[in-house]
Design a protein around this motif. Sequence first.
Motif, mmCIF file in Angstrom:
data_model
loop_
_atom_site.group_PDB
_atom_site.id
_atom_site.type_symbol
_atom_site.label_atom_id
_atom_site.label_comp_id
_atom_site.label_asym_id
_atom_site.label_seq_id
_atom_site.Cartn_x
_atom_site.Cartn_y
_atom_site.Cartn_z
ATOM 1 N N ALA A 183 -11.217 -36.181 -50.459
ATOM 2 C CA ALA A 183 -11.793 -37.234 -49.610
ATOM 3 C C ALA A 183 -12.296 -36.716 -48.261
ATOM 4 C CB ALA A 183 -10.778 -38.361 -49.412
ATOM 5 N N ALA A 214 -16.285 -36.804 -47.377
ATOM 6 C CA ALA A 214 -16.776 -37.572 -46.230
ATOM 7 C C ALA A 214 -17.602 -36.697 -45.295
ATOM 8 C CB ALA A 214 -15.596 -38.183 -45.477
ATOM 9 N N LEU A 253 -13.820 -43.467 -52.107
ATOM 10 C CA LEU A 253 -12.743 -43.128 -51.179
ATOM 11 C C LEU A 253 -13.305 -42.492 -49.917
ATOM 12 C CD1 LEU A 253 -9.680 -43.211 -50.851
ATOM 13 C CD2 LEU A 253 -9.569 -40.968 -51.935
ATOM 14 N N LYS A 275 -14.975 -44.895 -47.656
ATOM 15 C CA LYS A 275 -14.043 -45.886 -47.107
ATOM 16 C C LYS A 275 -14.215 -47.268 -47.735
ATOM 17 C CE LYS A 275 -13.685 -43.433 -42.695
ATOM 18 N NZ LYS A 275 -12.498 -42.701 -43.155
ATOM 19 N N GLU A 276 -14.630 -47.290 -49.009
ATOM 20 C CA GLU A 276 -14.721 -48.559 -49.733
ATOM 21 C C GLU A 276 -13.378 -48.972 -50.313
ATOM 22 O OE1 GLU A 276 -17.762 -48.437 -52.681
ATOM 23 O OE2 GLU A 276 -19.253 -47.574 -51.320
ATOM 24 N N PRO A 327 -8.926 -48.106 -49.724
ATOM 25 C CA PRO A 327 -7.934 -47.377 -48.908
ATOM 26 C C PRO A 327 -7.246 -46.276 -49.697
ATOM 27 C CG PRO A 327 -7.083 -49.536 -49.547
ATOM 28 C CD PRO A 327 -8.528 -49.500 -49.971
#
Length: 274
Positions: free
Chosen positions: A63, A67, A76, A79-80, A82
């Motif tokens: 993750a 990102a 993930l 940030k769709e 948790p």
Amino acid sequence: MKQLTASRALVMTSHPLPAAAVTAVAAGLAVGSDRPLASAVLATAAVFTGQLSVGWLNDLVDAPRDASVGRTDKPLAAKEIPPAAVRAAFIAAALAAVVLTLFSAPLAAAAHLAALASAWAYDLGLKATAFSVVPFAFSFGLLPVFLSNGDPFPPPWLVAAAATLGSAAHFVNVLPDLADDAATGVRGLPHRLGPSVSRFATAALVLATSTLLVFGPDGTPSPLALTTVPVAVSILVVGFLLDNRPRSRAAFRAVMLVALIDVALLLHIGISAT
């Protein structure tokens, strides 16, 4: 609506296509073995939940890197969903895989537990080393042992064919993400070899799988099986010849097509072949 969106994101995070593909092959091999139907169903469920756990753990570990390179296709990283939800899903799937595995014979259960441990080790760090292909070869190679329930024990050529096909799957899976991985410090074996060498390595692996499946079993190969090797060679040659065009994916598609032929041949031969 928010809960529905989160559920859809969790499904996307689980890598449904690879999980479904491996499970479908496992189901075909389990049903074609000497297992009773109920036992084959439990074994297939163990493979499916194991694949889900591997996918969810992979995205949990990746993750931050995903990102950093703007991977919007990763829920993930975007940030769709948790991390706690994915973590809980991983734990549940991993526990289910272990419990379902224990319904198999001791040798078969040990093989699948070792395969799961190997796959999780890949997620947790081996993917960034020169040994990144080893978990794929090891885990896929043990799959026939698990699905046969250890009785009869699968022949060495079948274990080798599963291992080479799994190794090819590693290269195929990594090739589209080489640039993003390199930008975030992931340097597995395909990254170290480079895209051109990795494509040839993948082609060699799927061709090796075809050869093992055709000439491994005792007796004379059937005419249908014999045709698969020259067909595979022809597909790979054409694919690589067409791959010199800009942005061409001809080699990648050729490898995928031969891999599908290998899977079909594996299912046709069955896990109990000698």
